[in-house]
Design a protein around this motif. Structure first.
Motif: not given
Length: 402
Positions: A159-161, A163-183
């Motif tokens: 289970p993910v406690r 998270w948040n995300a962003a679209v970056i760069c051109d051409p694009f990339r998507v970055v997701v940063v999140g946390m669960d109970t361990r990492e």
């Protein structure tokens, strides 16, 4: 005596056709406020219209006139749709832009940058009585062209406690940063591979990411607000280092909500907030010392009593708070009993043109020439700046997201 025969007229000299590379170099200089010139040029020549509609031209134009794109509108995650987003056009600065579809049909607007909108829908599927797997469904939408990139589901077996995300760069990339109970984990989506790449960034911090506040990109690093409102999480895109930045004057958790913003053309981190006691809108900027030490300074403040109607700041009403800042155009979105925008340059306050309540807002800032909406199919070889091909199973030209 017969008149001498008329001499044959000289052959017509046809002007050589300019290479598209030179045409692009010329039109790339047209300032954004004179987009009518691009409109007339596109109407005069279909080849030029296709050139202006190419992603390569769009990317070079944004890079040339960085920070000058207008506010075309915003996406409001509405209360009566369960948080699904709807595109609301800007009244004046948007130049009459309206996307092919205004509603996102079950998707929430999460972020917007470089003319693209990141949409999300989360699904939790139980696997046993004690554990669950969580899939995060994301899509990237270009309102101007109607293109939609459906990203592969991001599956986590714990289970993910938060998270948040962003679209970056051109051409694009998507970055997701999140946390669960361990990492604490970071995923990056690369469209060329149509795949996610994961990076385990270490132990989770003693807080959660505030998924309702959009992140901001400053100096090759993404910044996200943590839920307690006392710190900001920073993820450096090049070094993959994760750190936190303490916010000023936070003696207790869950204080006034802040909205992050990029200052000085994306080189300096800042935030905006409204003091719940004085109704002062203040803008804070981060200073980083020679040895990495940080401090905050207030660079501007506005007394909202002088700007907003009395009912917007009534003690018995809804206290105003900042929900978004449109980068590059100096427009602040405020949530009161109604939604309001405050233009920092002119001081003008405008009521947001919608009747439904909203949770949060994602501003949409991009270049737009109306005639280019009809020139979306770009012939191969047109556009000299190497825009990525839209062919492939992950790119869809659709009217809605289902």
């Amino acid at each position: 005596m017969d008149a001498p025969p008329l001499a044959a007229p000289p052959p017509l000299r046809v002007s050589p056709e300019l290479p598209l590379e030179i045409v692009e170099d010329i039109f790339i200089l047209v300032p954004p406020e004179d987009c009518a010139f691009l409109l007339r040029a596109a109407l005069a020549c279909k080849t030029w219209a296709h050139l202006f509609a190419s992603r390569g031209f769009s990317r070079r134009y944004r890079q040339r006139h960085r920070g000058a794109a207008p506010l075309l509108g915003f996406l409001a995650n509405l209360a009566d749709t369960g948080g699904a987003a709807r595109f609301i056009p800007a009244t004046i600065s948007g130049g009459g832009f309206r996307p092919f579809r205004a509603d996102s049909h079950g998707y929430r607007a999460h972020d917007a940058r470089y003319g693209r909108v990141l949409l999300s829908r989360v699904s939790v599927t139980s696997t046993t009585d004690t554990t669950s797997a969580q899939s995060i469904f994301l899509a990237v939408w270009v309102p101007i062209t109607g293109e939609v990139w459906r990203l592969p589901p991001l599956l986590r077996h714990r289970p993910v406690r938060s998270w948040n995300a962003a679209v970056i760069c051109d051409p694009f990339r998507v970055v997701v940063v999140g946390m669960d109970t361990r990492e604490l984990f970071v995923y990056t989506y690369v469209p060329e591979a149509h795949a996610w790449f994961v990076f385990a960034a270490g132990k989770p911090v003693s807080d959660q990411l505030d998924g309702d506040v959009a992140g901001v990109l400053v100096s090759d690093a993404l910044h996200f607000v943590l839920l307690k409102g006392t710190r900001i999480l920073k993820y450096h895109l090049l070094t993959r280092e994760v750190s936190t930045i303490r916010l000023p004057n936070r003696r207790r958790a869950y204080g006034p909500r802040i909205t992050l913003m990029a200052m000085e053309d994306g080189r300096r981190l800042g935030f905006a907030e409204v003091c719940t006691v004085t109704n002062i809108l203040r803008f804070m900027a981060l200073n980083i010392g020679r040895h990495g030490e940080t401090s905050w300074e207030m660079i501007r403040f506005i007394d909202l009593h002088d700007k907003l109607p009395a009912e917007a700041i009534s003690p018995l009403g809804f206290l105003p708070r900042v929900v978004a800042v449109a980068e590059g155009v100096d427009v602040v979105f405020l949530k009161t009993a109604d939604g309001l925008t405050l233009d920092l340059k002119s001081g003008k306050v405008t009521k947001i043109p919608m009747t439904n309540g909203f949770f949060d807002i994602i501003p949409y800032v991009s270049f737009y020439v109306p005639v280019l909406k009809a020139a979306l199919v770009v012939p191969s070889g047109v556009g000299t700046s190497g825009g990525a091909s839209t062919s492939g199973n992950n790119v869809q030209h659709v009217d809605h997201l289902g």
